[in-house]
Scaffold this motif. Structure first.
Motif, PDB file in Angstrom:
ATOM      1  N   MET A 181      -4.553   6.609  -0.866  1.00 47.12           N
ATOM      2  CA  MET A 181      -3.875   5.352  -0.754  1.00 47.12           C
ATOM      3  C   MET A 181      -4.111   4.664  -2.174  1.00 47.12           C
ATOM      4  O   MET A 181      -5.042   4.561  -2.865  1.00 47.12           O
ATOM      5  CB  MET A 181      -4.744   4.511   0.166  1.00 47.12           C
ATOM      6  CG  MET A 181      -4.315   3.136   0.205  1.00 47.12           C
ATOM      7  SD  MET A 181      -4.987   2.366   1.857  1.00 47.12           S
ATOM      8  CE  MET A 181      -5.983   1.019   1.054  1.00 47.12           C
ATOM      9  N   ALA A 206       0.773  -1.181   0.120  1.00 48.85           N
ATOM     10  CA  ALA A 206      -0.031  -0.039  -0.063  1.00 48.85           C
ATOM     11  C   ALA A 206       0.944   1.157   0.138  1.00 48.85           C
ATOM     12  O   ALA A 206       1.904   1.212   0.872  1.00 48.85           O
ATOM     13  CB  ALA A 206      -0.942   0.059   1.209  1.00 48.85           C
ATOM     14  N   MET A 246      -6.459  -2.801  12.194  1.00 48.26           N
ATOM     15  CA  MET A 246      -6.985  -4.153  11.137  1.00 48.26           C
ATOM     16  C   MET A 246      -6.579  -5.312  11.961  1.00 48.26           C
ATOM     17  O   MET A 246      -5.387  -5.542  12.363  1.00 48.26           O
ATOM     18  CB  MET A 246      -6.045  -3.820  10.025  1.00 48.26           C
ATOM     19  CG  MET A 246      -6.381  -2.420   9.209  1.00 48.26           C
ATOM     20  SD  MET A 246      -5.864  -2.288   7.676  1.00 48.26           S
ATOM     21  CE  MET A 246      -4.070  -2.194   7.880  1.00 48.26           C
ATOM     22  N   HIS A 271     -15.679   3.123   2.662  1.00 49.88           N
ATOM     23  CA  HIS A 271     -15.074   3.949   3.899  1.00 49.88           C
ATOM     24  C   HIS A 271     -16.215   4.562   4.467  1.00 49.88           C
ATOM     25  O   HIS A 271     -16.038   5.268   5.468  1.00 49.88           O
ATOM     26  CB  HIS A 271     -14.099   4.909   3.527  1.00 49.88           C
ATOM     27  CG  HIS A 271     -12.934   4.136   2.785  1.00 49.88           C
ATOM     28  ND1 HIS A 271     -12.177   3.154   3.149  1.00 49.88           N
ATOM     29  CD2 HIS A 271     -12.512   4.138   1.295  1.00 49.88           C
ATOM     30  CE1 HIS A 271     -11.272   2.609   2.428  1.00 49.88           C
ATOM     31  NE2 HIS A 271     -11.505   3.573   1.264  1.00 49.88           N
ATOM     32  N   GLU A 321      -5.096   3.921  12.943  1.00 48.19           N
ATOM     33  CA  GLU A 321      -4.979   5.359  13.259  1.00 48.19           C
ATOM     34  C   GLU A 321      -6.002   5.507  14.558  1.00 48.19           C
ATOM     35  O   GLU A 321      -6.480   4.557  14.933  1.00 48.19           O
ATOM     36  CB  GLU A 321      -5.673   6.237  12.076  1.00 48.19           C
ATOM     37  CG  GLU A 321      -6.947   5.679  11.595  1.00 48.19           C
ATOM     38  CD  GLU A 321      -7.197   6.573  10.318  1.00 48.19           C
ATOM     39  OE1 GLU A 321      -8.128   7.359  10.099  1.00 48.19           O
ATOM     40  OE2 GLU A 321      -6.639   6.315   9.155  1.00 48.19           O
ATOM     41  N   LYS A 324       2.966  -3.017   4.046  1.00 48.45           N
ATOM     42  CA  LYS A 324       2.438  -4.114   3.473  1.00 48.45           C
ATOM     43  C   LYS A 324       0.860  -3.872   3.270  1.00 48.45           C
ATOM     44  O   LYS A 324       0.357  -3.618   4.234  1.00 48.45           O
ATOM     45  CB  LYS A 324       2.915  -5.217   4.404  1.00 48.45           C
ATOM     46  CG  LYS A 324       2.217  -6.574   3.965  1.00 48.45           C
ATOM     47  CD  LYS A 324       3.308  -7.195   3.118  1.00 48.45           C
ATOM     48  CE  LYS A 324       2.677  -8.524   2.356  1.00 48.45           C
ATOM     49  NZ  LYS A 324       2.993  -8.970   1.196  1.00 48.45           N
ATOM     50  N   GLY A 341      -9.162   7.985   5.709  1.00 51.35           N
ATOM     51  CA  GLY A 341     -10.522   7.714   4.931  1.00 51.35           C
ATOM     52  C   GLY A 341     -10.172   7.053   3.586  1.00 51.35           C
ATOM     53  O   GLY A 341     -11.385   7.360   2.807  1.00 51.35           O
ATOM     54  N   GLY A 342      -9.306   6.613   3.135  1.00 53.25           N
ATOM     55  CA  GLY A 342      -9.108   5.837   2.047  1.00 53.25           C
ATOM     56  C   GLY A 342      -8.614   6.851   1.023  1.00 53.25           C
ATOM     57  O   GLY A 342      -8.548   6.348  -0.256  1.00 53.25           O
TER      58      GLY A 342
END
Ligand code: MV4
Length: 620
Positions: free
Chosen positions: A167, A155, A276, A234, A286, A200, A163-164
């Motif tokens: 990325m 990534a 995650m 998201h 976060e 990763k 918030g995506g």
């Protein structure tokens, strides 16, 4: 200790904080933008003060809010979530003017606002972070070098992102250049920094977060976890606690890590550490330094009032309980009911709620700022209410959530209620097999087959939750359209039936059509229907145009013109696509309200336009 608190927010969270103040016998001060004059939070607070400016900008105007706080003579300011809640400049401005900011210190907020800094802080505290760099990368060669160390997929993330946004996932050397420049570009345009770093990439992890509280005396507790994996682009749709099928040893490590990280920060107030979870590993993602939308499920299972604790902590009090006095009791589920149409890619669906009725049931809590007659406005988020149900077991919580959803009546706008009902009945959800890919890759792929089973729910919930009726156009016929359903009670052989009636109406009264047409959809005021609210059917498929005069195409909300499909002088048919428009992150097609010739195009692709702006005209 506090006598008066200003709530720098709107909607359900402002209501939630005002109600906590009422319980604590603290006076509440609401603020409101122009379109929020009639909002529930305004009515409920002890005082309400107007904020001038654009609808969103008003709630972001630090100087104006501080000015109101001075005039109203408050002791403290609660920022809610969103808006200024994680803005360290606002927290500093509060302190500089003698108001206690109900949240953590500005320095901690600022640190947690940066992905790289929060990652570094957690790694130093011994909290697991996703393998990768904490230093920025700038060249494709560096990324490829790191790929040999960590292996694909990687990534690439904007350091300032969230918030995506910013990325990119990269799976092979050939794609590194594009992914790198994409992440840098997005970082620069959304967050003002093109700095990126590498992690990763984990495939479809679960998203599990831990609620924490820290006081000004160094005490930190966790209030257990929430599983927020059920999300789409998201946006979270449903949250539950405890997380289903979470290994108890993994859970214990996760909770311990959250407390360790929070202590290392010397964190004060309520906060949430997002993790995650993949396999038997968990990684810090976060930290959110505010009260969260989904805090009620934690309140239901721990008995702790998180907003009251925030206030007590800000007053300088020590936490009133120790970790071992907190237990997780039973199971709670929250459904975020949005004014969005799950049949149309969750398109936001602003408009007037013609009928609103909350379920009144044991074990059910609804947090809301809605009422019958409330207008869902396009510039604010589309959350209508949060429906929360508690049960001793997950199964009992699911059954109570389902029953409560069926007793939640929201008419006038499409809602996500049918989606939530479908999810609660889905075998994968029932088995607790939900990760961050579940909604988009699994449930929504099967949506068309599932939805008909939930369309009937439209009799008690969203008027337009039923599949969109196709307008029928026969040779030369005026279009026929189905009205929004209205509910009636009918007694047949002693038995009472509740029926929902929608009419097929023909568009005949031409003059009337052109005067009252609501959009580029040839929507007539319904002949013979009662006047006033709800009398005219609102188009479901093109909500982004509004009442133009004859032959006008206007923007229904602030947005961006993406594409213009016709030129001046072009002959167009009614319903023909004219402009592609983007608002609230959604694209929509603006169509010709009538046939004729394009007589003017007032905008070009890329233009930002305001609500009601005239975009194009059509003459006969
Ligand atoms: C990831 C990831 C997998 N691997 N990072 C998406 C939002 C942003 N805040 C972080 N996100 C992710 N970061 C690595 N190294 C997967 C996601 C992700 C995600 C994370 C949390 C909740 C929902 C998500 C949905 C899609 C992707």
């Amino acid at each position: 200790m506090f006598k008066k608190i200003l709530i720098a927010n709107r909607g359900e969270i402002a209501v939630r904080v005002i109600l906590a103040c009422r319980e604590l016998d603290i006076a509440s001060v609401a603020v409101y933008s122009d379109p929020d004059k009639d909002a529930r939070h305004v009515r409920l607070a002890d005082e309400a003060w107007h904020l001038s400016g654009q609808p969103v900008q008003a709630y972001l105007d630090i100087n104006q809010i501080i000015e109101v706080a001075k005039q109203a003579g408050v002791d403290a300011i609660h920022p809610g979530y969103g808006f200024l809640s994680e803005n360290s400049n606002f927290a500093r401005a509060c302190a500089a003017n003698g108001f206690k900011f109900i949240g953590p210190s500005p320095d901690v907020m600022q640190k947690m606002g940066s992905k790289v800094e929060s990652r570094r802080a957690m790694a130093e505290a011994g909290v697991p972070v996703v393998p990768g760099t904490t230093d920025p990368v700038t060249t494709a060669a560096e990324v490829k070098e790191l790929a040999t160390k960590y292996g694909y997929p990687l990534a690439i993330k904007a350091s300032a992102g969230g918030g995506g946004r910013g990325m990119r996932v990269v799976r092979r050397d050939e794609d590194v250049e594009n992914a790198l420049s994409g992440a840098q570009r997005e970082g620069a345009s959304y967050f003002g920094s093109n700095e990126v770093y590498i992690e990763k990439y984990l495939d479809k992890p679960r998203h599990i977060e831990v609620q924490v509280l820290g006081d000004e005396h160094g005490n930190v507790v966790h209030l257990f976890e929430r599983d927020c994996s059920s999300q789409r682009r998201h946006q979270k749709l449903l949250e539950e606690t405890p997380a289903a099928n979470l290994d108890s040893a993994l859970k214990a490590r996760l909770l311990e890590a959250a407390v360790k990280g929070t202590k290392a920060l010397r964190y004060t107030s309520a906060g949430t550490l997002e993790f995650m979870v993949a396999g038997d590993q968990f990684y810090f993602l976060e930290m959110n330094t505010r009260v969260q939308v989904e805090h009620p499920i934690t309140e239901m299972t721990t008995g702790v009032d998180i907003v009251k604790e925030q206030i007590a902590i800000a007053e300088g009090r020590p936490l009133s309980f120790k970790q071992d006095e907190i237990t997780q009791h039973g199971h709670a589920i929250e459904c975020r009911i949005n004014a969005e149409d799950p049949n149309k890619n969750f398109m936001p669906n602003p408009g007037e709620i013609t009928n609103y009725k909350e379920p009144s049931m044991p074990w059910v809590r609804v947090d809301s700022a809605c009422y019958s007659g409330y207008k869902v406005m396009p510039f604010y988020d589309s959350l209508l209410c949060k429906l929360v149900a508690w049960g001793r077991t997950r199964k009992e919580a699911i059954d109570r959530t389902r029953a409560a959803l069926k007793n939640l009546k929201i008419e006038g706008v499409s809602t996500t209620i049918p989606f939530h009902l479908a999810m609660l009945d889905d075998p994968a959800f029932e088995a607790g097999r939900v990760d961050t890919g579940y909604v988009e890759n699994d449930l929504m792929k099967r949506w068309k087959g599932i939805v008909s089973r939930y369309a009937g729910v439209a009799t008690t919930s969203g008027a337009k939750n039923a599949p969109e009726p196709t307008p029928e156009l026969k040779n030369g016929d005026a279009p026929r359209r189905r009205t929004e359903p209205r509910s009636f009670e009918v007694e047949v052989n002693r038995r009472l039936y509740q029926v929902s009636v929608s009419e097929l109406v023909q568009e005949h009264a031409r003059e009337q059509v052109s005067r009252t047409s609501l959009s580029g959809q040839n929507q007539p005021r319904l002949p013979g229907s009662p006047g006033g609210r709800g009398a005219a059917a609102r188009p479901a498929s093109a909500p982004h145009t509004v009442a133009g005069g004859p032959g006008e195409i206007r923007a229904a909300m602030n947005g961006v013109v993406k594409q213009i499909l016709v030129s001046v002088g072009a002959k167009v048919d009614p319903g023909q696509r004219i402009i592609i428009f983007e608002a609230m992150k959604m694209e929509s097609e603006l169509v010709a309200p009538k046939g004729g010739t394009i007589s003017g195009i007032m905008v070009k692709a890329g233009d930002t336009v305001e609500t009601d702006a005239l975009l194009a005209t059509i003459s006969d």
